[in-house]
Design a protein around this motif. Structure first.
Motif, PDB file in Angstrom:
ATOM      1  N   ILE A  38       0.878  -1.161   0.000  1.00 43.10           N
ATOM      2  CA  ILE A  38       0.000   0.000   0.000  1.00 43.10           C
ATOM      3  C   ILE A  38       0.923   1.220   0.000  1.00 43.10           C
ATOM      4  N   PRO A  39       0.903   2.031  -1.052  1.00 42.75           N
ATOM      5  CA  PRO A  39       1.912   3.086  -1.195  1.00 42.75           C
ATOM      6  C   PRO A  39       2.002   4.057  -0.022  1.00 42.75           C
ATOM      7  N   SER A  40       0.864   4.394   0.587  1.00 48.31           N
ATOM      8  CA  SER A  40       0.879   5.421   1.630  1.00 48.31           C
ATOM      9  C   SER A  40       1.440   4.934   2.957  1.00 48.31           C
ATOM     10  N   SER A  41       1.583   3.607   3.119  1.00 43.01           N
ATOM     11  CA  SER A  41       2.029   3.099   4.416  1.00 43.01           C
ATOM     12  C   SER A  41       3.173   2.102   4.357  1.00 43.01           C
ATOM     13  N   GLY A  42       3.291   1.401   3.239  1.00 45.02           N
ATOM     14  CA  GLY A  42       4.267   0.325   3.159  1.00 45.02           C
ATOM     15  C   GLY A  42       3.729  -1.018   3.595  1.00 45.02           C
ATOM     16  N   ARG A 172      -9.590   5.675  13.761  1.00 46.84           N
ATOM     17  CA  ARG A 172     -10.666   4.685  13.672  1.00 46.84           C
ATOM     18  C   ARG A 172     -10.689   4.040  12.288  1.00 46.84           C
ATOM     19  N   VAL A 173     -10.174   4.742  11.304  1.00 48.57           N
ATOM     20  CA  VAL A 173     -10.055   4.230   9.942  1.00 48.57           C
ATOM     21  C   VAL A 173      -8.592   4.354   9.537  1.00 48.57           C
ATOM     22  N   ARG A 174      -8.029   3.282   9.007  1.00 48.85           N
ATOM     23  CA  ARG A 174      -6.608   3.293   8.661  1.00 48.85           C
ATOM     24  C   ARG A 174      -6.364   3.925   7.291  1.00 48.85           C
ATOM     25  N   TYR A 175      -7.247   3.642   6.343  1.00 41.55           N
ATOM     26  CA  TYR A 175      -7.066   4.148   4.985  1.00 41.55           C
ATOM     27  C   TYR A 175      -8.392   4.688   4.453  1.00 41.55           C
ATOM     28  N   THR A 176      -8.300   5.689   3.574  1.00 45.48           N
ATOM     29  CA  THR A 176      -9.501   6.274   2.974  1.00 45.48           C
ATOM     30  C   THR A 176      -9.326   6.351   1.459  1.00 45.48           C
ATOM     31  N   GLY A 177     -10.449   6.476   0.778  1.00 42.11           N
ATOM     32  CA  GLY A 177     -10.385   6.565  -0.675  1.00 42.11           C
ATOM     33  C   GLY A 177     -11.737   6.828  -1.293  1.00 42.11           C
ATOM     34  N   VAL A 178     -11.800   6.673  -2.605  1.00 41.65           N
ATOM     35  CA  VAL A 178     -13.033   6.872  -3.367  1.00 41.65           C
ATOM     36  C   VAL A 178     -13.117   5.781  -4.425  1.00 41.65           C
ATOM     37  N   LEU A 198      -5.453  10.703  -1.082  1.00 45.37           N
ATOM     38  CA  LEU A 198      -6.121   9.411  -1.036  1.00 45.37           C
ATOM     39  C   LEU A 198      -5.134   8.284  -0.758  1.00 45.37           C
ATOM     40  N   ASP A 199      -5.583   7.298  -0.003  1.00 47.70           N
ATOM     41  CA  ASP A 199      -4.812   6.068   0.163  1.00 47.70           C
ATOM     42  C   ASP A 199      -5.153   5.062  -0.932  1.00 47.70           C
ATOM     43  N   PHE A 200      -6.424   5.052  -1.349  1.00 50.29           N
ATOM     44  CA  PHE A 200      -6.902   4.070  -2.321  1.00 50.29           C
ATOM     45  C   PHE A 200      -7.906   4.702  -3.282  1.00 50.29           C
ATOM     46  N   ILE A 201      -7.997   4.082  -4.442  1.00 52.44           N
ATOM     47  CA  ILE A 201      -9.170   4.223  -5.309  1.00 52.44           C
ATOM     48  C   ILE A 201      -9.665   2.818  -5.619  1.00 52.44           C
ATOM     49  N   GLY A 202     -10.943   2.708  -5.972  1.00 52.38           N
ATOM     50  CA  GLY A 202     -11.511   1.455  -6.441  1.00 52.38           C
ATOM     51  C   GLY A 202     -12.108   1.678  -7.806  1.00 52.38           C
ATOM     52  N   VAL A 203     -11.683   0.884  -8.810  1.00 51.12           N
ATOM     53  CA  VAL A 203     -12.136   1.072 -10.190  1.00 51.12           C
ATOM     54  C   VAL A 203     -12.394  -0.275 -10.849  1.00 51.12           C
ATOM     55  N   ASP A 204     -13.145  -0.246 -11.951  1.00 49.12           N
ATOM     56  CA  ASP A 204     -13.353  -1.442 -12.748  1.00 49.12           C
ATOM     57  C   ASP A 204     -12.231  -1.556 -13.780  1.00 49.12           C
ATOM     58  N   TYR A 205     -11.742  -2.782 -13.977  1.00 40.30           N
ATOM     59  CA  TYR A 205     -10.627  -3.017 -14.895  1.00 40.30           C
ATOM     60  C   TYR A 205     -10.654  -4.484 -15.298  1.00 40.30           C
ATOM     61  N   ALA A 206     -10.592  -4.745 -16.583  1.00 45.31           N
ATOM     62  CA  ALA A 206     -10.588  -6.111 -17.097  1.00 45.31           C
ATOM     63  C   ALA A 206      -9.845  -6.125 -18.425  1.00 45.31           C
ATOM     64  N   ILE A 207      -9.535  -7.299 -18.904  1.00 44.33           N
ATOM     65  CA  ILE A 207      -8.762  -7.418 -20.136  1.00 44.33           C
ATOM     66  C   ILE A 207      -9.474  -6.785 -21.330  1.00 44.33           C
ATOM     67  N   LEU A 219      -1.656   7.687 -13.010  1.00 42.46           N
ATOM     68  CA  LEU A 219      -1.768   8.739 -12.008  1.00 42.46           C
ATOM     69  C   LEU A 219      -1.715   8.157 -10.602  1.00 42.46           C
ATOM     70  N   ALA A 220      -2.343   6.999 -10.407  1.00 43.49           N
ATOM     71  CA  ALA A 220      -2.286   6.337  -9.102  1.00 43.49           C
ATOM     72  C   ALA A 220      -0.844   6.012  -8.733  1.00 43.49           C
ATOM     73  N   ALA A 221      -0.085   5.513  -9.697  1.00 45.37           N
ATOM     74  CA  ALA A 221       1.321   5.206  -9.440  1.00 45.37           C
ATOM     75  C   ALA A 221       2.107   6.472  -9.115  1.00 45.37           C
ATOM     76  N   GLU A 222       1.839   7.532  -9.867  1.00 41.59           N
ATOM     77  CA  GLU A 222       2.543   8.795  -9.660  1.00 41.59           C
ATOM     78  C   GLU A 222       2.230   9.393  -8.292  1.00 41.59           C
ATOM     79  N   ARG A 223       0.969   9.317  -7.876  1.00 38.84           N
ATOM     80  CA  ARG A 223       0.523   9.951  -6.641  1.00 38.84           C
ATOM     81  C   ARG A 223       0.650   9.035  -5.417  1.00 38.84           C
ATOM     82  N   GLY A 224       1.074   7.800  -5.613  1.00 41.55           N
ATOM     83  CA  GLY A 224       1.197   6.885  -4.494  1.00 41.55           C
ATOM     84  C   GLY A 224      -0.137   6.467  -3.923  1.00 41.55           C
TER      85      GLY A 224
END
Length: 317
Positions: A38-42, A172-178, A198-207, A219-224
């Protein structure tokens, strides 16, 4: 439509099928589950988890006891991430009760969501209702701390993410996101990723659904920012597309023995993906999914070959 049961029975690979759960377990034991940071914490988490929409949600409403074995299998076979939401019917409540009954609550990485806003880009969330929904999630899990809470479907992010930031500050919450699984909402998601911690995003992704590769994953990689992937099978779309075809022999080059592993390994081979959470209500399907998180992942050339193979097949109608 080809069901997951049919697809497993028809897979070439190692001859895996639901009639041979021992073979599934033997394959799963061959190598350890891969983990990603998890980029924000290790902190490292397993790359394959469990979602609770679709069939899981349906089963939760009809036969809650059947899901105990699914959740037990998740942790016994090296998984941890469990993704749910208050809007997934009885999923959150049933899963919370099950992990407590099984004594495995502390072994689950609990990822849930909040959204009390109505539909539409301008819909507003009542802060009191949002807080009440979050407190209900706490009570269902029976823990003082929840690993991850995300704003579901980008619902009134200023209000609801603001509440999550307060809960994170209070530990009370360790990680947050959208989250967003709507292509028209991607521009809004990108803007939030650029402007919120943000610590996380959740998205749809398939082949066959690779739009997030263009901007969102880089962008997620760039922003950690960690990435949870939903709908890696295109819900049922990819199963319909492959039909009764065999998994190609060359899939063994990256240790994919079934279509489920083929689809999941493609998603996992993108370095920005932290974990993928396909939903299932069957322990045997879950073992197959978790096995995708073991062994080799496809390289860039193999990814191109996988895409070309699927694109040559008729699209599901």
């Amino acid at each position: 439509m080809v069901t997951r049961r049919d697809a497993l029975k028809l897979s070439l690979g190692a001859g895996l099928s639901l009639a041979m759960p021992g073979a599934l377990l033997a394959q799963a034991a061959q190598s350890p589950m891969l983990t990603r940071v998890i980029p924000s914490s290790g902190q490292r988490i397993p790359v394959v988890g469990l979602g609770s929409s679709a069939t899981f949600s349906k089963t939760a409403g009809e036969n809650a006891s059947a899901l105990h074995e699914v959740l037990r299998t998740l942790v016994e076979q090296g998984g941890a991430v469990f993704d749910t939401a208050p809007s997934y019917g009885a999923s959150e409540e049933v899963a919370g009760r099950a992990v407590q009954d099984l004594g495995i609550a502390d072994r689950v990485f609990w990822a849930t969501k909040v959204n009390v806003a109505g539909r539409g880009a301008d819909a507003k969330a009542d802060p009191a209702q949002a807080r009440a929904q979050i407190e209900t999630s706490f009570s269902r899990l029976g823990r003082d701390t929840i690993d991850l809470i995300q704003v579901h479907n980008l619902g009134d992010v200023p209000t609801q993410l603001g509440i999550l930031k307060e809960l994170k500050a209070d530990k009370r919450v360790r990680y947050t996101g959208v989250t967003s699984t709507s292509k028209p909402a991607y521009p809004q998601l990108i803007e939030i990723m650029r402007n919120e911690p943000l610590d996380f995003i959740g998205v749809d992704y398939a082949i066959d659904n690779r739009d997030v590769e263009e901007t969102i994953l880089p962008l997620a990689a760039e922003r950690g920012i960690g990435v949870l992937v939903y709908a890696p099978f295109g819900r049922t779309r990819l199963w319909e597309r492959v039909g009764d075809r065999k998994v190609p022999d060359w899939a063994s080059e990256f240790d994919a023995a079934t279509w489920g592993q083929f689809f999941l390994k493609f998603v996992l081979s993108h370095p920005a993906v932290t974990s993928v959470t396909p939903a299932t209500s069957r322990a045997s399907n879950l073992v197959d999914n978790l096995t995708a998180g073991r062994g080799r992942l496809p390289d860039a050339e193999q990814r191109r070959r996988m895409i070309a193979f699927i694109e040559e097949l008729p699209a599901a109608t």
